[in-house]
Write a protein that holds these residues in place. Structure first.
Motif, PDB file in Angstrom:
ATOM      1  N   TRP A  50       0.843  -1.206   0.000  1.00 56.78           N
ATOM      2  CA  TRP A  50       0.000   0.000   0.000  1.00 56.78           C
ATOM      3  C   TRP A  50       0.873   1.249   0.000  1.00 56.78           C
ATOM      4  O   TRP A  50       0.621   2.201  -0.742  1.00 56.78           O
ATOM      5  N   SER A  51       1.872   1.247   0.871  1.00 56.08           N
ATOM      6  CA  SER A  51       2.736   2.416   1.004  1.00 56.08           C
ATOM      7  C   SER A  51       3.520   2.679  -0.277  1.00 56.08           C
ATOM      8  O   SER A  51       3.672   3.831  -0.709  1.00 56.08           O
ATOM      9  N   ALA A  52       4.019   1.611  -0.890  1.00 56.39           N
ATOM     10  CA  ALA A  52       4.739   1.772  -2.154  1.00 56.39           C
ATOM     11  C   ALA A  52       3.816   2.293  -3.244  1.00 56.39           C
ATOM     12  O   ALA A  52       4.204   3.148  -4.059  1.00 56.39           O
ATOM     13  N   ALA A  53       2.571   1.797  -3.271  1.00 60.55           N
ATOM     14  CA  ALA A  53       1.606   2.253  -4.272  1.00 60.55           C
ATOM     15  C   ALA A  53       1.185   3.693  -4.007  1.00 60.55           C
ATOM     16  O   ALA A  53       0.993   4.478  -4.950  1.00 60.55           O
ATOM     17  N   LEU A  54       1.031   4.059  -2.741  1.00 57.18           N
ATOM     18  CA  LEU A  54       0.676   5.439  -2.396  1.00 57.18           C
ATOM     19  C   LEU A  54       1.799   6.390  -2.785  1.00 57.18           C
ATOM     20  O   LEU A  54       1.551   7.496  -3.287  1.00 57.18           O
ATOM     21  N   ALA A  55       3.042   5.951  -2.574  1.00 57.98           N
ATOM     22  CA  ALA A  55       4.194   6.761  -2.973  1.00 57.98           C
ATOM     23  C   ALA A  55       4.215   6.961  -4.488  1.00 57.98           C
ATOM     24  O   ALA A  55       4.536   8.054  -4.982  1.00 57.98           O
ATOM     25  N   ALA A  56       3.873   5.927  -5.239  1.00 57.26           N
ATOM     26  CA  ALA A  56       3.820   6.048  -6.697  1.00 57.26           C
ATOM     27  C   ALA A  56       2.760   7.054  -7.110  1.00 57.26           C
ATOM     28  O   ALA A  56       2.976   7.865  -8.033  1.00 57.26           O
ATOM     29  N   LEU A  57       1.598   7.032  -6.465  1.00 53.18           N
ATOM     30  CA  LEU A  57       0.545   8.009  -6.758  1.00 53.18           C
ATOM     31  C   LEU A  57       1.039   9.427  -6.475  1.00 53.18           C
ATOM     32  O   LEU A  57       0.842  10.346  -7.288  1.00 53.18           O
TER      33      LEU A  57
END
Length: 312
Positions: A50-57
């Motif tokens: 989740w955190s990696a995906a949120l960082a990508a966003l």
């Protein structure tokens, strides 16, 4: 002398490869790491993703770093196993008094204490090798979690909500994905971490319903016992906090409609769990607990799809 391997524990996945294909001498160690119960490493991994995906966003990237996601997977399996091994070492005397846990490798004598300690060190070395692949800030952030992990097994002896401490540890990945992407932490990651803590407290309260009678006899404290007859309300409050903090994280990270749709589906799944809670149904509690993997994957998939479509 180590005794022959025993059958799988009641909450293990039936027919798991660790019980069918692994050499007999290794099976007790695999059970010590809970390999035949993969839900644990999934729940440790998901906040990382989740955190990696949120960082990508937040960074406008088309997807989370695939290499980081693979490392998180390896690290989650290793460190979940290490955490379970450490927990069993600390709890080996208590585990003999609880029906669901007395068949674990240490209390049942399948693994010696010396063997368990050696296995713990091996798993920690794998986790360290993974952590050292990241930037310096992420490495320091990873090490910062160790104190919480070390404290957790003792909390059930005197703290009525040990699930909060478990949440602090199991949700740590919500900080790690952001730290590996940016080399720092900021408000979206902190909000995601707080939401993940509440999620862990909620689902582990459901999990603790399996042991509530034994816990009362032995004197082990848990959020399931603390909430008592109001356990459904307690889990609902935890899950409400989960969604609120994640909404904040999404807003701060400038998430779009697809990500929010995924969050809505995630929230509905959590609501479904609350409705289905039955204090007297231990098997049902285990099914609800395990369903959090699917809820978490829905959220991760929505964030990933949002990032990919933005990049088109």
């Amino acid at each position: 002398m180590e005794r022959p391997a025993a059958p799988s524990l009641p909450d293990a996945v039936r027919g798991h490869w660790a019980d069918r294909l692994a050499p007999a001498r290794l099976r007790p160690y695999l059970r010590l790491a809970r390999i035949e119960r993969p839900i644990g490493w999934w729940l440790l991994l998901l906040p990382c993703w989740w955190s990696a995906a949120l960082a990508a966003l937040a960074a406008g990237r088309p997807w989370a770093d695939p290499f980081h996601c693979i490392l998180f997977l390896i690290g989650a399996v290793a460190m979940r196993g290490a955490g379970c091994t450490y927990n069993d070492i600390v709890d080996r005397d208590l585990d003999t008094k609880v029906e669901r846990t007395r068949g674990r490798p240490l209390p049942s004598g399948q693994v010696s204490l010396k063997g368990a300690v050696a296995f713990l060190i091996l798993q920690c070395l794998v986790g360290l090798a993974v952590l050292l692949q990241f930037n310096g800030f992420a490495i320091a952030t990873g090490f910062a979690s160790l104190g919480i992990v070390a404290l957790y097994p003792f909390m059930k002896r005197f703290f009525w909500m040990p699930q909060i401490v478990l949440g602090l540890a199991f949700a740590w990945g919500a900080l790690m994905g952001w730290a590996t992407a940016f080399g720092s932490l900021s408000a979206p990651a902190v909000a995601l971490y707080l939401g993940s803590i509440a999620w862990v407290v909620g689902y582990d309260t459901i999990y603790a319903l399996q042991d509530i009678e034994d816990d009362e006899v032995v004197g082990i404290k848990s959020s399931a016992r603390f909430f008592g007859e109001k356990v459904r309300l307690g889990v609902a409050a935890c899950y409400a906090l989960t969604v609120i903090f994640m909404v904040v994280a999404f807003i701060l990270a400038d998430a779009g409609p697809i990500a929010f749709a995924g969050l809505a589906a995630f929230a509905l799944h959590l609501g479904w769990q609350v409705v289905r809670i039955d204090r007297s149904d231990g098997a049902g509690a285990l099914r609800l607990f395990r369903s959090n993997r699917d809820a978490g994957l829905i959220l991760f998939a929505a964030m990933t799809l949002e990032s990919a479509l933005r990049a088109l």
